[in-house]
Design an enzyme around this catalytic site. Sequence first.
Site, PDB file in Angstrom:
ATOM      1  N   HIS A 130       9.782  46.215   2.847  1.00 53.22           N
ATOM      2  CA  HIS A 130      10.180  45.242   1.845  1.00 53.22           C
ATOM      3  C   HIS A 130      11.712  45.166   1.854  1.00 53.22           C
ATOM      4  O   HIS A 130      12.457  46.092   2.044  1.00 53.22           O
ATOM      5  CB  HIS A 130       9.795  45.745   0.418  1.00 53.22           C
ATOM      6  CG  HIS A 130      10.491  44.830  -0.717  1.00 53.22           C
ATOM      7  ND1 HIS A 130       9.359  44.002  -1.169  1.00 53.22           N
ATOM      8  CD2 HIS A 130      11.434  44.765  -1.369  1.00 53.22           C
ATOM      9  CE1 HIS A 130       9.947  43.152  -2.169  1.00 53.22           C
ATOM     10  NE2 HIS A 130      11.371  43.418  -2.355  1.00 53.22           N
ATOM     11  N   CYS A 140      11.882  38.722  -2.645  1.00 57.49           N
ATOM     12  CA  CYS A 140      11.508  39.655  -3.773  1.00 57.49           C
ATOM     13  C   CYS A 140      11.010  39.080  -4.871  1.00 57.49           C
ATOM     14  O   CYS A 140      10.448  37.954  -4.993  1.00 57.49           O
ATOM     15  CB  CYS A 140      12.709  40.819  -3.787  1.00 57.49           C
ATOM     16  SG  CYS A 140      12.166  42.239  -4.816  1.00 57.49           S
ATOM     17  N   ASP A 148       5.248  46.952   3.053  1.00 55.73           N
ATOM     18  CA  ASP A 148       5.332  46.978   1.515  1.00 55.73           C
ATOM     19  C   ASP A 148       3.770  46.923   0.782  1.00 55.73           C
ATOM     20  O   ASP A 148       3.386  45.662   0.567  1.00 55.73           O
ATOM     21  CB  ASP A 148       5.968  45.291   1.738  1.00 55.73           C
ATOM     22  CG  ASP A 148       6.551  45.010   0.306  1.00 55.73           C
ATOM     23  OD1 ASP A 148       6.328  45.960  -0.757  1.00 55.73           O
ATOM     24  OD2 ASP A 148       6.926  43.975  -0.076  1.00 55.73           O
TER      25      ASP A 148
END
Length: 308
Positions: free
Chosen positions: A275, A196, A244
């Site tokens: 995600h 991330c 995502d």
Amino acid sequence: MTNKANITKAPEKQPSMQIPQEAFDWYDEYAHGDIDRRTFLRRLAGIAGAGITLATLSTALTPNYALAEQISFNDDDITATYQTFPSPKGHGEGRGYFVTPKVVDSKLPVVLVIHENRGLNPYIKDVARRLAKAGFIAFAPDVLHSLGGYPGNDDQGKKMQSSLDKNKIEEDFIAAANYLKTHPQSTGKLGAVGFCFGGYIVNMLAATIPETLDAGVPFYGTPAKAELRKNIKAPLLIQLAELDKRVNAYWPEYEADLKKYNVDYEMHMYEKANHGFHNDSTARYVPTMADLAWDRSIDFFNKHLATT
């Protein structure tokens, strides 16, 4: 030179509790500060029912770090300590979780492990231990060190990290990369893996310190600024999740630049994954996909960080 993008098919067997996709999307918004906790819970309450309560949804989506330990800190094959490093352009000093194989008879390749947007949580520390178990020296800095370190609570960690100057945060990770590459136990071959926000930092390091980074594995991370991408020299293994939307929106432009600048890259898109699918502390976790992505990461580091 490798330039390829692959789609990894989803496993046939899906998790027993089917959480609506919008709940994952809302959690992603909440985790990245686009909505607050109250709004997140209010939205979840709107879809609760039909056998799934609000408490069940909230618990499934919120990290449970008791689940996120694959390698114990007491594992006989590793040694885990903490080390500090200078960061004069960042927050002055950095500190990170330093993990080595138990017996180090010679220098080893090193891998920087970069956390999400909430500080050095237990999941990221476990990732560092997994790398040491695989034969690398791993170092996972905590960008919250200047504020006292990860507070043990993700909500508070996000608030703390968002209060820091972004440029200084990036300088802290640049300093950590230089510290690790030149560490006395390092072969001088440096890899980086991040998740991330950490995936963004891997992309940023590749574009900012191209002579330092030897291989990068960004998991669902946004790319570095467009004007910096021409500097990338390290091979990249880019891990993306099909569902995502936020991060994937950047991929066509990023891929075009990677091709334009002849960057050695592979991209794997994991079908029907959200995600955070590698994070084994929430319902976003997809074990078969996470294991495959991790095996690919280890193989990639073994290939590109070898000294012979």
